[in-house]
Design a protein around this motif. Structure first.
Motif, PDB file in Angstrom:
ATOM      1  N   LEU A  93     -43.913  21.144  32.128  1.00  0.00           N
ATOM      2  CA  LEU A  93     -43.219  21.906  33.170  1.00  0.00           C
ATOM      3  C   LEU A  93     -43.693  21.514  34.567  1.00  0.00           C
ATOM      4  O   LEU A  93     -42.879  21.372  35.492  1.00  0.00           O
ATOM      5  CB  LEU A  93     -43.422  23.406  32.941  1.00  0.00           C
ATOM      6  N   LEU A  94     -44.998  21.313  34.715  1.00  0.00           N
ATOM      7  CA  LEU A  94     -45.521  20.929  36.025  1.00  0.00           C
ATOM      8  C   LEU A  94     -45.148  19.485  36.380  1.00  0.00           C
ATOM      9  O   LEU A  94     -45.056  19.138  37.560  1.00  0.00           O
ATOM     10  CB  LEU A  94     -47.042  21.107  36.064  1.00  0.00           C
ATOM     11  N   TRP A  97     -41.800  19.922  37.810  1.00  0.00           N
ATOM     12  CA  TRP A  97     -41.999  20.528  39.136  1.00  0.00           C
ATOM     13  C   TRP A  97     -42.393  19.485  40.170  1.00  0.00           C
ATOM     14  O   TRP A  97     -41.884  19.491  41.302  1.00  0.00           O
ATOM     15  CB  TRP A  97     -43.077  21.602  39.052  1.00  0.00           C
ATOM     16  N   MET A  98     -43.272  18.553  39.767  1.00  0.00           N
ATOM     17  CA  MET A  98     -43.692  17.499  40.675  1.00  0.00           C
ATOM     18  C   MET A  98     -42.526  16.586  41.060  1.00  0.00           C
ATOM     19  O   MET A  98     -42.458  16.074  42.176  1.00  0.00           O
ATOM     20  CB  MET A  98     -44.804  16.669  40.044  1.00  0.00           C
ATOM     21  N   GLY A  99     -41.591  16.407  40.110  1.00  0.00           N
ATOM     22  CA  GLY A  99     -40.398  15.611  40.417  1.00  0.00           C
ATOM     23  C   GLY A  99     -39.566  16.260  41.501  1.00  0.00           C
ATOM     24  O   GLY A  99     -39.125  15.600  42.455  1.00  0.00           O
ATOM     25  N   TYR A 100     -39.344  17.552  41.374  1.00  0.00           N
ATOM     26  CA  TYR A 100     -38.611  18.283  42.408  1.00  0.00           C
ATOM     27  C   TYR A 100     -39.404  18.324  43.715  1.00  0.00           C
ATOM     28  O   TYR A 100     -38.829  18.300  44.808  1.00  0.00           O
ATOM     29  CB  TYR A 100     -38.314  19.706  41.942  1.00  0.00           C
ATOM     30  N   ASP A 101     -40.710  18.384  43.606  1.00  0.00           N
ATOM     31  CA  ASP A 101     -41.563  18.404  44.794  1.00  0.00           C
ATOM     32  C   ASP A 101     -41.428  17.096  45.575  1.00  0.00           C
ATOM     33  O   ASP A 101     -41.399  17.092  46.803  1.00  0.00           O
ATOM     34  CB  ASP A 101     -43.023  18.614  44.360  1.00  0.00           C
ATOM     35  N   PHE A 102     -41.327  15.992  44.845  1.00  0.00           N
ATOM     36  CA  PHE A 102     -41.135  14.701  45.497  1.00  0.00           C
ATOM     37  C   PHE A 102     -39.777  14.648  46.204  1.00  0.00           C
ATOM     38  O   PHE A 102     -39.668  14.116  47.316  1.00  0.00           O
ATOM     39  CB  PHE A 102     -41.225  13.570  44.466  1.00  0.00           C
ATOM     40  N   ASN A 125     -39.242  26.262  42.179  1.00  0.00           N
ATOM     41  CA  ASN A 125     -40.056  27.451  41.955  1.00  0.00           C
ATOM     42  C   ASN A 125     -40.054  27.886  40.495  1.00  0.00           C
ATOM     43  O   ASN A 125     -41.065  28.385  39.987  1.00  0.00           O
ATOM     44  CB  ASN A 125     -39.557  28.598  42.843  1.00  0.00           C
ATOM     45  N   ARG A 126     -38.928  27.702  39.801  1.00  0.00           N
ATOM     46  CA  ARG A 126     -38.835  28.104  38.395  1.00  0.00           C
ATOM     47  C   ARG A 126     -39.768  27.258  37.523  1.00  0.00           C
ATOM     48  O   ARG A 126     -40.497  27.793  36.683  1.00  0.00           O
ATOM     49  CB  ARG A 126     -37.393  27.982  37.890  1.00  0.00           C
ATOM     50  N   PHE A 127     -39.747  25.946  37.710  1.00  0.00           N
ATOM     51  CA  PHE A 127     -40.625  25.084  36.910  1.00  0.00           C
ATOM     52  C   PHE A 127     -42.088  25.307  37.288  1.00  0.00           C
ATOM     53  O   PHE A 127     -42.970  25.265  36.414  1.00  0.00           O
ATOM     54  CB  PHE A 127     -40.234  23.620  37.106  1.00  0.00           C
ATOM     55  N   TRP A 128     -42.349  25.526  38.562  1.00  0.00           N
ATOM     56  CA  TRP A 128     -43.711  25.811  39.017  1.00  0.00           C
ATOM     57  C   TRP A 128     -44.210  27.116  38.397  1.00  0.00           C
ATOM     58  O   TRP A 128     -45.326  27.163  37.846  1.00  0.00           O
ATOM     59  CB  TRP A 128     -43.704  25.891  40.542  1.00  0.00           C
ATOM     60  N   LEU A 132     -47.289  27.533  35.565  1.00  0.00           N
ATOM     61  CA  LEU A 132     -48.439  28.401  35.807  1.00  0.00           C
ATOM     62  C   LEU A 132     -48.515  29.519  34.778  1.00  0.00           C
ATOM     63  O   LEU A 132     -49.608  29.938  34.374  1.00  0.00           O
ATOM     64  CB  LEU A 132     -48.361  28.987  37.218  1.00  0.00           C
ATOM     65  N   ALA A 133     -47.357  30.019  34.332  1.00  0.00           N
ATOM     66  CA  ALA A 133     -47.321  31.079  33.322  1.00  0.00           C
ATOM     67  C   ALA A 133     -47.909  30.586  32.005  1.00  0.00           C
ATOM     68  O   ALA A 133     -48.626  31.328  31.320  1.00  0.00           O
ATOM     69  CB  ALA A 133     -45.887  31.567  33.112  1.00  0.00           C
TER      70      ALA A 133
END
Length: 237
Positions: A93-94, A97-102, A125-128, A132-133
């Motif tokens: 999942l993270l 998230w890093m892909g979307y962050d890029f 935010n959903r993947f992040w 974390l969950a």
């Protein structure tokens, strides 16, 4: 010592994150006190938050490789199925998230433009949050296992049955100390994770905490992460 610390990517990221969230907290604080009188300062702090966020996104470009390495090395070595599945879910999942962050970084510097920036931010935010969950569930489970071990050992110690005397004489000092040390680390970890998850939860509308509170909690977890990285770089000194 500071040079050695800032030479690491994680060290710089934790330092930037600390300044970013402190600036976020100060900007919100000044906004509530007197927005007109502090307008220039608030604008400068807001710009600082934005630029630090973009800088951190650039530094994290290689993080998906770290998550992939965790999947290849840590997952096979983890025997407990609950922790293993949580570890798989968290890293996968993270990574997304890093892909979307890029993509957010590329959009921020003008290299790419999203047709629906709001939707992309929501997915980020959903993947992040989900990543974390997974980490939070793993930590709660480990605390449960740790407490169960401590309770069982305490019961054996109180009973002092003859068949357990040899075990008590061997592990009376070492085992409780190791359990207590692990529990302390896990409690610190879950405290940090509970605060960290508030950030993506805010973006998803799961709570109504102010930006000032988010800035303060982010600064606190940044300081905790910076301390952990400092100890790692300098061998716990």
């Amino acid at each position: 010592m500071l040079t050695k610390y800032t030479a690491t990517t994680v060290g710089r990221d934790k330092l930037y994150r600390l300044i970013q969230y402190l600036s976020k907290f100060l900007a919100h604080r000044l906004l509530t006190l007197d927005a007109k009188a502090n307008k220039d300062t608030i604008d400068k702090l807001t710009k600082l938050v934005k630029h630090l966020s973009l800088s951190r996104k650039l530094m994290r470009i290689g993080r998906p490789l770290e998550y992939a390495q965790n999947l290849l090395t840590n997952v096979p070595a983890t025997k407990d199925p609950v922790i293993r599945y949580c570890l798989i879910g968290k890293n996968m999942l993270l990574t997304v998230w890093m892909g979307y962050d890029f993509l957010a970084w590329a959009q921020g510097v003008g290299l790419w433009k999203s047709t629906d920036a709001k939707r992309m931010q929501e997915r980020t935010n959903r993947f992040w949050f989900a990543g974390l969950a997974c980490g939070l569930v793993s930590t709660v489970y480990q605390i449960h296992v740790n407490m169960s071990k401590y309770v069982r050992f305490a019961c054996v110690r109180l009973l002092s049955l003859s068949r357990f005397r040899s075990m008590l004489s061997t592990h009376l000092l070492t085992y409780p100390r190791s359990v207590y040390s692990t529990r302390s680390k896990l409690l610190r970890q879950i405290f940090q994770e509970l605060l960290d998850i508030l950030v993506p939860a805010k973006g998803l509308g799961y709570h109504s905490l102010s930006d000032g509170v988010i800035g303060l909690t982010g600064a606190l977890t940044s300081a905790m992460g910076a301390q952990a990285q400092w100890n790692k770089v300098h061998g716990g000194k």
